[in-house]
Design an enzyme around this catalytic site. Structure first.
Site, PDB file in Angstrom:
ATOM      1  CE  LYS A 143       1.671 -13.719 -10.038  1.00  0.00           C
ATOM      2  NZ  LYS A 143       2.690 -12.681 -10.371  1.00  0.00           N
ATOM      3  CB  THR A 144       6.325 -14.259 -14.126  1.00  0.00           C
ATOM      4  OG1 THR A 144       6.307 -13.830 -12.725  1.00  0.00           O
ATOM      5  CG2 THR A 144       7.008 -13.538 -14.981  1.00  0.00           C
TER       6      THR A 144
ATOM      7  CG  ASP B  72       1.634  -9.738 -11.998  1.00  0.00           C
ATOM      8  OD1 ASP B  72       0.972 -10.743 -11.707  1.00  0.00           O
ATOM      9  OD2 ASP B  72       3.036  -9.855 -11.919  1.00  0.00           O
ATOM     10  CD  GLU B  73       1.852 -10.546  -7.409  1.00  0.00           C
ATOM     11  OE1 GLU B  73       0.965 -10.660  -6.786  1.00  0.00           O
ATOM     12  OE2 GLU B  73       2.994 -11.165  -7.604  1.00  0.00           O
TER      13      GLU B  73
ATOM     14  CD  GLN C 151       0.478 -15.854  -3.424  1.00  0.00           C
ATOM     15  OE1 GLN C 151       1.777 -15.520  -3.172  1.00  0.00           O
ATOM     16  NE2 GLN C 151       0.216 -16.666  -4.402  1.00  0.00           N
TER      17      GLN C 151
ATOM     18  NE  ARG D 292       6.188 -17.341  -1.034  1.00  0.00           N
ATOM     19  CZ  ARG D 292       5.525 -16.874  -2.219  1.00  0.00           C
ATOM     20  NH1 ARG D 292       6.284 -16.487  -3.295  1.00  0.00           N
ATOM     21  NH2 ARG D 292       4.050 -17.376  -2.266  1.00  0.00           N
TER      22      ARG D 292
END
Length: 741
Positions: free
Chosen positions: A32-33, A214-215, A245, A599
């Site tokens: 994503k980043t 973002d997020e 998430q 994770r």
């Protein structure tokens, strides 16, 4: 084309989208980043001026990483990359007068907010009113919903909520008196500015023609209003996120913002990033089976090229001590073999860390806990920052109170109280009262000491046109903190932390070159989770703190009903079944487990115990329902509990193809296990006549043992404290054999 060379097709599609709304559903570990930073660079390569691009995320760490990657891709800086709170702080400084603020306003952190809330509660003295922390939580929720004190009071329909409304009003008065805002005000005031001032909204819409959020699944109502306000006229708004998430509903995040994006923008392009670059196929498959049980989500089919890998392990153990020993043993084996890599242990609540820490210490394993006194919460750092805050905002009475006698300069509490009383009667800040101490009738001695303090502040005020690093260095030296911190070893450690703060300020000068106010605002917005740096130690942390991180090996402990999912109904000592939970709460807990599982890169172990001590009482534990939802290929179930008494028609906790079952007599079977459970290995040689050592009472000889584990009682004659009767599982005794040890 170099910007697109290493992207997969959905990533390229997201990066190359230019005009119009865009929803990027970014699965865990899907790059994503990379997509966000490449998109910023791509827009600039297409001729969009950097000043017209706004990219907003949630942590300074993420913003710094995004900014760094953009600069590596394209040299010209200028795009605004910031956290929501930092961006709003910047806007409010620009439009302070329109937002009802002074230009030198301060930002109060959580400790400051609690102190103000406490003062508000004490001032009002309302019978049956809220505790300060409760009031602050309610105020925060109100502000995130864009409710001021008046709107909140109108909806208060119980005596308790009417009391909260009164505290809210008083809290706001105290903030205004300090020329300060809290974190929630940064969002509230910016959202209201965009909502109520079309001219400002249009100006910002022209300034920021392309908005990237973002997020997005973590945005609350205020952040929603800000994002959509800026993009209202051009609709060039691109959001990335993952409903699976979304784990912050308890602090105001609204999953509906991302789920309903296509309703807000019917012409939105939707791109799904489904290739996971992080986890092996067994980990990803198990996590995907788990999250598929949620109803409120956007469908994604996650996949990975990392086929193979070890199975996900699910292990059932006797109790929390056996669980901790198992985790420590696995970690130690990984370290010996060199296969452990970066390792983390996650838990739903902090209370579970104590036994884990003890096991790590006993095994000689270095670890760190992602909580407690983090860098910017250390006393010496808060002391220096308080000096900086007074320089930026002379009306900050809380910071002034902190530094007036720090380091000690002989100004007693009675003097401070007298100054504060005079300041209140004169309607001036505490620092101004210090300047006019003659009018407060302090007496010659105290007045001289207060004057010396004022001289330090005024002297530092002359440095405000200097680089921030120099200002911080001078504040440390001229305040007397430098000399005070050199007194002993503890002080030298504190001084090393202060030196690190000076380094941070110098790096700020090099990276951003802003004013002292910018630096103070920036460090006021740093969260504990962003301060996790370094490697080589096992990291213990809550599942919430794990968001955004990744590790080679992950242990997820406490996978039991009542802990994960976590539920504690009001007025009940023990949780009821997960079956009684509201659906939205259960789904958020499942998302939290999903976040923890994803994770892990290479190895994932989930543990549950048959009994656990909670709130001082040992209780039987049922496996989390989430464990049964992992059922499938690539999951290995291990029963490491002690042998149970075989009873007709009753089964112990058992496994089938990675799933779990227990018949109606599961509770009775667990009780049978407890009755037959073996004493832990550390007490294998404990007997009458042997010597033991207690961390509380020292050395002693065992006189008597009674009851079976876990209710074993031990009577010990201690050399210095006499005879004591102890509960063995709580006593932390070390068996030293036939000598005191």
């Amino acid at each position: 084309m170099d910007l697109l060379a290493d992207l997969n097709e959905p990533q390229r599609q997201a990066v190359c989208h230019v005009d119009g709304p865009l929803l990027v559903l970014a699965g865990a570990g899907s790059g994503k980043t990379r997509v966000i930073t490449r998109r910023v660079a791509y827009l600039i390569s297409r001729g969009v001026p950097p000043r017209n691009i706004l990219a907003v995320t949630f942590t300074n760490k993420a913003a710094d990483e995004m900014r760094r990657r953009v600069l590596e891709l394209l040299a010209p800086p200028g795009a605004t990359v910031a956290t929501f709170h930092a961006f709003c702080a910047r806007l409010l400084r620009e439009f302070a007068h329109l937002a009802g603020l002074s230009g030198d306003y301060g930002i109060f952190d959580r400790d400051d907010q609690l102190r103000l809330a406490k003062r508000a509660v004490e001032t009002l003295d309302l019978p049956g009113g809220p505790a300060p922390a409760e009031a602050l939580t309610a105020i925060s929720r109100a502000k995130n919903a864009l409710q001021g004190p008046g709107a909140f009071a109108e909806q208060a329909d119980t005596p308790y909520h009417r009391a909260v409304a009164e505290v809210y009003r008083e809290y706001e008065k105290l903030l205004a008196a300090h020329h300060a805002v809290d974190f929630d005000d940064l969002l509230l005031r910016t959202a209201c500015l965009l909502r109520d001032r079309p001219d400002i909204r249009e100006l910002l819409g022209r300034r920021f023609r392309y908005v990237l959020i973002d997020e997005y699944q973590d945005t609350n109502h205020a952040q929603y209003v800000i994002a959509h306000g800026i993009g209202l006229d051009h609709e060039n708004i691109a959001v990335t996120g993952d409903p699976d998430q979304s784990i912050y509903a308890w602090r105001g995040a609204d999953i509906g913002n991302i789920l309903e994006f296509e309703n807000d923008y019917p012409n939105a392009v939707v791109v799904r990033l489904e290739e996971n670059y992080r986890s092996t196929s067994p980990i990803l498959a198990a996590a995907s089976r788990l999250i598929a049980h949620n109803a409120r989500r956007k469908r994604k089919d996650l996949w990975t090229r990392r086929q193979g890998g070890v199975n996900v392990r699910v292990v059932r153990l006797d109790d929390e001590h056996a669980e901790a020993r198992h985790v420590a043993s696995c970690v130690a084996e990984g370290l010996r073999s060199g296969r452990g890599g970066e390792t983390a242990v996650f838990y739903r609540v902090n209370a579970l860390s104590r036994v884990l820490e003890e096991a790590m210490l006993k095994a000689g394993i270095a670890y760190r806990v992602a909580r407690g006194v983090e860098f910017y919460n250390r006393k010496e750092i808060k002391d220096v920052v308080a000096y900086l805050r007074v320089l930026v905002n002379p009306a900050d009475d809380l910071s002034c109170r902190r530094i007036i006698n720090t380091p000690p300069r002989g100004i007693g509490q009675a003097t401070v109280d007298k100054l504060a009383q005079w300041a209140a009667s004169a309607g001036v800040p505490l620092l101004e009262a210090c300047r006019r101490s003659d009018q407060a009738r302090l007496g010659t001695g105290p007045a001289k000491k207060v004057a010396a303090f004022v001289a330090v502040v005024d002297d530092l005020s002359q440095e405000l046109d200097q680089p921030v690093g120099r200002i911080v260095e001078q504040a440390v030296r001229r305040s007397g903190l430098e000399q005070a911190l050199a007194a002993d070893e503890e002080g030298r450690q504190a001084r090393a932390n202060v030196d690190e703060l000076i380094t941070a300020a110098t790096e700020f000068d090099a990276a951003e070159g802003g004013r002292l106010a910018d630096f103070v605002h920036r460090i006021s917005l740093v969260s504990d989770a962003e301060l996790l740096e370094g490697a080589g130690a096992v990291t213990l942390m809550t599942l919430h703190a794990a968001k955004g991180l990744e590790f080679d090996t992950v242990f997820l402990v406490g996978c039991e009903d009542g802990l994960l999912p976590f539920h504690r109904p009001d007025g009940q000592a023990h949780p009821t079944s997960w079956r009684t939970m509201p659906r939205d709460d259960l789904e958020e807990e499942r998302r939290l487990a999903f976040v923890g599982m994803t994770r892990a890169r290479d190895q994932l172990v989930l543990t549950a115990v048959s009994r656990r001590m909670l709130r001082g009482q040992t209780a039987s534990q049922s496996p989390s329902p989430f464990l049964g939802e992992l059922d499938g290929e690539g999951v290995t179930v291990e029963d490491a509990t002690s042998p149970a008494v075989e009873l007709p028609g009753r089964r112990r906790w058992a496994a089938r193809r990675g799933g779990f079952y227990a018949d109606v007599d599961e509770r009775a079977a667990i009780e049978a296990m407890e009755a037959a459970a073996a004493v832990p290995p550390e007490y294998e040689y404990l007997k009458v006549g042997c010597w033991v050592h207690s961390p509380r009472f020292g050395a002693g000889r065992v006189v008597k043992l009674a009851n079976s584990w876990p209710d074993t009682r031990v009577i010990v004659d201690f050399t210095q404290h006499g005879r004591k009767t102890l509960v063995l599982r709580l006593a932390q005794l070390e068996v030293t054999g036939d000598r005191p040890g």
